[in-house]
Design a protein around this motif. Structure first.
Motif, PDB file in Angstrom:
ATOM      1  N   ARG A  28       0.835  -1.198   0.000  1.00  0.00           N
ATOM      2  CA  ARG A  28       0.000   0.000   0.000  1.00  0.00           C
ATOM      3  C   ARG A  28       0.875   1.255   0.000  1.00  0.00           C
ATOM      4  O   ARG A  28       0.509   2.263  -0.580  1.00  0.00           O
ATOM      5  CB  ARG A  28      -0.931   0.038   1.231  1.00  0.00           C
TER       6      ARG A  28
ATOM      7  N   GLY B  78      -7.129   2.786   0.488  1.00  0.00           N
ATOM      8  CA  GLY B  78      -7.673   2.022   1.601  1.00  0.00           C
ATOM      9  C   GLY B  78      -8.606   2.804   2.508  1.00  0.00           C
ATOM     10  O   GLY B  78      -9.448   2.227   3.195  1.00  0.00           O
ATOM     11  N   GLU B 275      -8.022  -2.230   5.762  1.00  0.00           N
ATOM     12  CA  GLU B 275      -7.333  -2.834   4.618  1.00  0.00           C
ATOM     13  C   GLU B 275      -7.174  -4.342   4.811  1.00  0.00           C
ATOM     14  O   GLU B 275      -7.277  -5.125   3.862  1.00  0.00           O
ATOM     15  CB  GLU B 275      -5.976  -2.175   4.402  1.00  0.00           C
TER      16      GLU B 275
END
Lengths: 411, 411
Positions: A28, B78, B275
């Motif tokens: 991420r 996210g 997430e």
């Protein structure tokens, strides 16, 4: 009305023990970096959606809202719509996997199905075995729910059954309770390798004999470059294998629709846990997937996608051979999105990553895919989203960064 | 290919301790009954979607997929899209609640935001205080994550602050660790009552002084029959109150979009936990909500919905007065979807429910809304989904079933 920021809070002092298990995902984090202008991203496992017929899909979405909007926009059943459960079984059948609609739980992506199964099966301190390396999002789930992850080594034929047996014995000897094997048998994330047919029966037998269940995660199985599929672990032992499927790689991740297939006596608890998390899966998303599967030639679209990914994989393989310094090795995937690169001895994937960002290419370093600090001299390349030309250029830049790192190490 | 059912499994022997916490929800079970032909449902809290302009929404969905499909169908951030985080702050501002986009976490319904917060803050055995009665879906979350629920009594002005203090002292005296107060201050589910303005400051002060955080769940706040809003608990103490919002009641439950507003130092952990559960919220759903909020006069639609629900509430109140046996009492909601009925002494809501199903009307008995077996002689009526005529007929049938139950009890 004044709007204030909330710089400190009394609440943060109240965190539960499991809160510290949620750590930033390197995948991420590089997501933001990959958005920088000029950056070539070999990082995220995004599907290329250019194969979709957006005009036709737009008409489908409009028709859906116009004629079935009162259902599509309302609450639905907690297990998913019956129509989608049936279509999911048809998708699985197309890959050679038998399943019944009653055993299908639809979730907001298969990530959620994984989270629910670990929640249902693992007390804090229970052990989950997983390939080393493994999917970074699975490690987040295991850490967050305070399960201990123990990696099982793999080679070019996937998880090594003898190593699996050895780990189980070692853990039993020290009194650890092993609950689950989490495995991605097809076109593994991040390694790109596939568990050989011969090993599948061994893995299933070993787990059954040792009294642990298997979670088989199969998002990439239908993205086979040669169009051939191996039998699933679920097919070999449906009573002891929880199967996870996803539309994220074969249709769209943005709709967040995945599923689990579980035995009858787990099905009810799984649905109750799912309802406690999201009440029901998005009906709109489910009905859009239903329309996509029933109204379009989705297998033809999938074949086009497979051709696209195969070309990209080949471009990546060629570029790795052309540009990576001597002593670098990599896996040769038969499908999916990833190849796994092992750098020359002593060279760190993180060091190469920082240098690579300077050269405008980004990837995820190997240590992200282990829970135990291994993988330092490895890295994952995703070839799913960039064109063959940009993949080649990206690997060229990666080669430069690696050469610099070698130079730095020997300077 | 043979398709087999999986009647038994070795896996079910491996359940974790928390698995037994997931129990069937009476609300979901009566959902099936409410689908029977001729049945009038006073059970589920479904919004009436007839206020939506489906043709316009269909065009919006088509345009979205056609022109922004590659983004809408792909993975997203996210925490949610920046555009939706900003629009959520505008929605909250319209209700008088200040918030900043950076503090907003978008989730697959606010149910998921609740699950994440309890996961982050409650170790097994920690206590969560909640109104008695409380939202049945919250009890599922608390049970599943092994938190202990202790109810705080309420009256027609909502949660009673003196009772809150008393429970906190009692729990402290026996060494229990109280982490959270979960509360629905506006048009409470299931009781229909609203926490009075005067009590809000008390509740916030008591919790801060006792060192527990508040989860303020506000799905119904904008469905006020008089268009007036009381200050949120979050507004009174943003550092110690986690705010939950939802589009399920003010737009569509089928898109599964809700949110939490949390202080800065909780925000990152909340996103990481989110997430780990779903990677990202559905981008398609988020963008559809964005279009709805930015391209339509959603406040006018909401006002129409409010008028609709007010008429239905009034029809229900009149019918209760006309048809319920002496000794029955009920709350008078100022908004939302529910009224809470207390049956004559000694009459059981479950007994009335079984009789009522015979008369083709269904509702949720009161005991579903308590974790401690209370509420036996109460029941919840949802007036959100049926027409005034059918509500009146449903309450008439409920009156018959109640009279039968009284007769049975005194026979």
């Amino acid at each position: 009305m004044t709007i204030t920021s909330f710089p400190s809070s009394t609440a943060a002092g109240l965190f539960a023990a499991r809160a510290s298990g949620y750590k930033p995902s390197p995948v991420r984090e590089v997501f933001d970096i990959s958005m920088q202008p000029g950056m070539i991203s070999l990082a995220g496992g995004n599907p290329d959606l250019s194969v979709l017929q957006l005009d036709a899909l737009a008409d489908t979405a409009a028709e859906l809202v116009r004629t079935q909007g009162l259902d599509a926009l309302q609450y639905g059943g907690g297990g998913g719509t019956r129509e989608l459960q049936e279509l999911i079984c048809a998708v699985m059948a197309a890959e050679g996997n038998p399943a019944l609609p009653a055993n299908v739980q639809v979730t907001a992506g298969s990530q959620m199905a994984l989270e629910l199964l670990v929640k249902l099966f693992c007390d804090p301190g229970d052990v989950i075995l997983a390939e080393g390396p493994t999917y970074v999002g699975a490690i987040s789930v295991f850490d967050g729910l305070q399960a201990d992850v123990v990696h099982v080594p793999m080679d070019d034929d996937g998880l090594i059954p003898g190593e699996l047996e050895r780990k189980i014995s070692e853990l039993a000897a020290v009194g650890k309770r092993v609950k689950l094997l989490y495995t991605i048998p097809n076109f593994h994330n991040p390694s790109g390798v596939t568990l050989s047919a011969g090993r599948r029966a061994d893995v299933v037998r070993i787990c059954r004999e040792a009294g642990l269940a298997i979670i088989e995660d199969n998002p990439y199985g239908m993205l086979s470059f040669d169009g051939l599929y191996l039998p699933s672990l679920h097919q070999l032992d449906p009573e002891n294998v929880f199967y996870l499927g996803s539309f994220s790689k074969i249709f769209s991740p943005g709709v967040r629709v995945g599923w689990a297939v579980v035995p009858d006596d787990v099905r009810r608890q799984l649905q109750l846990a799912s309802e406690a998390t999201t009440i029901c899966p998005s009906v709109l998303s489910q009905m859009l997937v239903q329309e996509y599967l029933s109204q379009t030639d989705w297998r033809q679209t999938l074949a086009s996608a497979g051709d696209l990914y195969r070309d990209r994989c080949e471009a990546t393989m060629t570029a790795l051979a052309d540009f990576m310094p001597a002593g670098t090795t990599w896996t040769v995937p038969g499908g999916g999105f990833f190849t796994w690169v092992t750098l020359p001895e002593g060279i760190s994937g993180e060091d190469v990553m920082y240098r690579a960002i300077g050269h405008k290419v980004v990837f995820v370093p190997g240590s992200a895919f282990y829970s135990d600090g291994a993988g330092d001299n490895q890295l994952r390349i995703a070839f799913s989203f960039e064109t063959p030309e940009r993949l080649r250029e990206g690997v060229r830049r990666l080669g430069l960064a690696t050469a610099e790192s070698i130079q730095g190490a020997t300077a």
